[in-house]
Design a protein around this motif. Structure first.
Motif, PDB file in Angstrom:
ATOM      1  N   ASN A 171       0.849  -1.097  -0.032  1.00 36.89           N
ATOM      2  CA  ASN A 171      -0.046  -0.062  -0.058  1.00 36.89           C
ATOM      3  C   ASN A 171       0.833   1.293  -0.033  1.00 36.89           C
ATOM      4  O   ASN A 171       1.830   1.444   0.761  1.00 36.89           O
ATOM      5  N   HIS A 186       5.979   9.440   9.343  1.00 31.55           N
ATOM      6  CA  HIS A 186       5.495   8.005   9.561  1.00 31.55           C
ATOM      7  C   HIS A 186       6.772   7.238  10.283  1.00 31.55           C
ATOM      8  O   HIS A 186       7.965   7.552   9.964  1.00 31.55           O
ATOM      9  N   ASN A 299      -5.125   4.803  -4.772  1.00 28.94           N
ATOM     10  CA  ASN A 299      -5.813   5.746  -3.507  1.00 28.94           C
ATOM     11  C   ASN A 299      -5.813   7.070  -4.093  1.00 28.94           C
ATOM     12  O   ASN A 299      -4.919   7.615  -4.312  1.00 28.94           O
ATOM     13  N   TYR A 301      -7.198  11.204  -2.842  1.00 21.85           N
ATOM     14  CA  TYR A 301      -8.116  11.984  -1.832  1.00 21.85           C
ATOM     15  C   TYR A 301      -8.087  13.389  -2.129  1.00 21.85           C
ATOM     16  O   TYR A 301      -9.306  14.044  -2.253  1.00 21.85           O
ATOM     17  N   ARG A 302      -7.127  14.032  -2.850  1.00 22.58           N
ATOM     18  CA  ARG A 302      -7.223  15.314  -3.222  1.00 22.58           C
ATOM     19  C   ARG A 302      -6.034  15.872  -4.008  1.00 22.58           C
ATOM     20  O   ARG A 302      -4.886  15.265  -4.060  1.00 22.58           O
ATOM     21  N   TRP A 330      -2.090  22.741  -0.042  1.00 23.35           N
ATOM     22  CA  TRP A 330      -3.303  22.256   0.007  1.00 23.35           C
ATOM     23  C   TRP A 330      -4.256  23.443  -0.206  1.00 23.35           C
ATOM     24  O   TRP A 330      -4.532  23.845   1.010  1.00 23.35           O
ATOM     25  N   GLU A 369      -8.592   3.317  -2.446  1.00 22.76           N
ATOM     26  CA  GLU A 369      -9.299   4.234  -1.186  1.00 22.76           C
ATOM     27  C   GLU A 369      -9.729   5.422  -1.927  1.00 22.76           C
ATOM     28  O   GLU A 369      -9.132   5.901  -2.722  1.00 22.76           O
ATOM     29  N   TRP A 416     -12.568   4.557   1.578  1.00 28.58           N
ATOM     30  CA  TRP A 416     -11.841   4.511   2.867  1.00 28.58           C
ATOM     31  C   TRP A 416     -12.438   5.537   3.918  1.00 28.58           C
ATOM     32  O   TRP A 416     -12.854   6.536   3.792  1.00 28.58           O
ATOM     33  N   TRP A 424      -2.709   7.458  11.768  1.00 22.23           N
ATOM     34  CA  TRP A 424      -1.044   7.496  11.651  1.00 22.23           C
ATOM     35  C   TRP A 424      -0.817   8.501  12.553  1.00 22.23           C
ATOM     36  O   TRP A 424      -1.183   8.717  13.782  1.00 22.23           O
ATOM     37  N   PHE A 432     -12.212   8.927   9.312  1.00 20.53           N
ATOM     38  CA  PHE A 432     -12.438   8.723   8.337  1.00 20.53           C
ATOM     39  C   PHE A 432     -13.791   7.679   7.890  1.00 20.53           C
ATOM     40  O   PHE A 432     -14.101   7.302   6.761  1.00 20.53           O
TER      41      PHE A 432
END
Ligand code: GBH
Length: 465
Positions: A171, A186, A299, A301-302, A330, A369, A416, A424, A432
């Protein structure tokens, strides 16, 4: 408020499938049960200042003990498939040697429970929980970890290969390599240049070796879950456009070029200078990494806005691999989610159309996701009316339908996430889930988005039968 009526529902071709996704460390808990060894996330969470409010995955959603209840939620939702991940330290507590039977038994029970409720199991072999013992020997910086990963993959497919429908080797290797070994946000929290670039390569080698092990073990559909990014220039200036090219290399080409174009990225020198000497590469690696896949996971998201910037660290000796003279932000005159991420659904269409154009050899796509963290509130009626999440999902599914319309071969979609979980570095603060988790009682409560998604799936089945 969004209209949850059928007229606003996106439409998909017959055979298109729907699912929900989670990952082991984010939901399982039971960190010291069943013979599980420590992972790099157990270590990282215990280092002060790493994770918001000192949160850990020790208990998380307690899915390890409540998996039957969670499978019932999936069955009631009506999804075709459930994407979960297998915790390597449950299978091999120190990352090597023979399998821990209790670890395999847990996933065996989960898979059988899913099948008995009519849900296809889709397993990710690596969603970031590396056995700590392997990190102590160098982690992804060293090639040996890729070889260990192949052995682990063989143990898993040997036990579950007859029943798992869809496999993902890794992943988001971008996060494993660059957020783990360069940004340091991470596990294992390193901030390196060459180490992170070597990690990126060894993750790809691990993928290639795992594909071999999975094929030899008779696995069905094999893929990988990537997070290709939609990168937008802050302006049309040549400097910003060059910054986008460097960011494209870091985020996208590192993975997509060897996987689907049989080459290493073209702009490595421009992006990393002498850091990218490639000394970790061996003869034959490209063939190994580029072995054909049955599908590729995306995956999404944005979008990210990229601007030219000076180096954050002027010294090449201590500069990290994400310090590429680009500033990421962002922004935009749009709604932002609780993560601070802009909601721009058409960028999903653009990303997929562009991927197909750039990589003619791209296999069929599955969205592995997509979802949003929102400031959920428990209303007076005891429910979560998460209208923003419903709108997010609806609009991204419309964008996905547009990509299919434009000729991209997309086979399925996983939301997701099934439930709120350990996000995390953000701990439990970001939710989520389409199911709420009460972290005091561990009770599950379906949100409005769960009901909206259930209706979408039901409607799709009626229309396409
Ligand atoms: C995915 O990561 C993951 O696969 C999943 O586990 C996760 O829960 C989900 O999405 C939601 O985030 O600013 O450099 O510190 C998405 C990628 C990884 C995006 C970490 C933001 C912070 C990077 N995310 N990241 S940094």
């Amino acid at each position: 408020a969004p209209d949850p009526g059928s007229t606003s529902l996106p439409r998909f071709p017959a055979g298109f499938f729907f699912g929900a996704a989670t990952a082991s460390y984010q939901i399982e808990g039971a960190h010291d049960e069943g013979g599980r060894g420590p992972s790099i996330w157990d270590t990282y969470c215990r280092e002060p200042g790493r994770v918001a409010e000192g949160a850990t995955g020790d208990v998380a959603c307690d899915h390890y003990h409540r998996y039957r209840e969670d499978v019932a939620l999936l069955a009631d939702l009506g999804v075709d498939s459930y994407r979960f991940s297998i915790a390597w330290p449950r299978i091999q507590p120190t990352g090597t040697g023979k399998a821990n039977p209790e670890g395999l038994d847990f996933y065996d029970r989960l898979v059988d429970e899913l099948l008995s409720r009519g849900v296809d199991p889709a397993a990710t072999l690596y969603h970031w929980d590396l056995p700590q013992a392997l990190e102590d020997r160098g982690g992804w910086r060293v090639r040996e970890t890729a070889e260990r990963f192949a052995e682990y993959s063989a143990l898993v497919v040997d036990r579950l290969g007859d029943r798992v429908t869809r496999w993902m080797t890794l992943n988001e290797p971008f996060c494993a390599a660059f957020v783990g070994y360069a940004v340091g946000r991470h596990a294992p929290g390193a901030r390196e240049g060459r180490g992170a670039l070597a990690a990126a390569h060894h993750l790809l080698v691990a993928h290639g070796l795992a594909v071999r092990a999975l094929r030899a073990g008779g696995a069905r559909e094999i893929g990988i879950a990537l997070n290709p990014d939609r990168l937008l220039p802050a302006s049309d200036s040549p400097a910003d456009l060059a910054a986008v090219r460097r960011a494209e290399t870091l985020h996208n080409a590192v993975w997509l070029d060897p996987l689907f174009a049989g080459r290493y990225p073209r702009h490595e020198a421009e992006t990393w200078g002498e850091l990218a000497d490639g000394s970790w590469r061996a003869e034959g690696d490209l063939e190994l990494i580029g072995a054909p896949l049955d599908w590729v996971g995306v995956n999404y998201y944005r979008p990210i806005t990229i601007a030219d910037a000076p180096y954050r660290n002027a010294d090449p000796a201590t500069r990290t691999a994400v310090d590429i003279r680009a500033e990421e932000s962002w922004r935009g005159d749009v709604r932002h989610t609780a993560m601070g991420w802009p909601v721009v659904p058409h960028t999903l269409t653009d990303l997929l159309v562009d991927l197909k154009a750039r990589y003619p050899e791209l296999p069929p796509v599955v969205i592995t996701e997509n979802g949003s963290a929102e400031e959920d509130v428990l209303a007076a009626d005891g429910q979560v009316h998460d209208a923003d999440r419903v709108a997010y999902l609806r609009d991204h599914l419309h964008a996905l339908a547009d990509a299919i319309e434009a000729g991209v071969d997309v086979r399925g979609y996983y939301v997701w996430s099934l439930m709120d979980n350990f996000e995390w570095a953000f701990g439990y603060d970001k939710r989520f889930g389409i199911v709420r988790v009460d972290y005091d009682t561990l009770e599950r409560l379906p949100k409005d988005s769960y009901r909206w998604y259930r209706d979408l799936i039901k409607h799709h089945k009626q229309e396409t039968q």
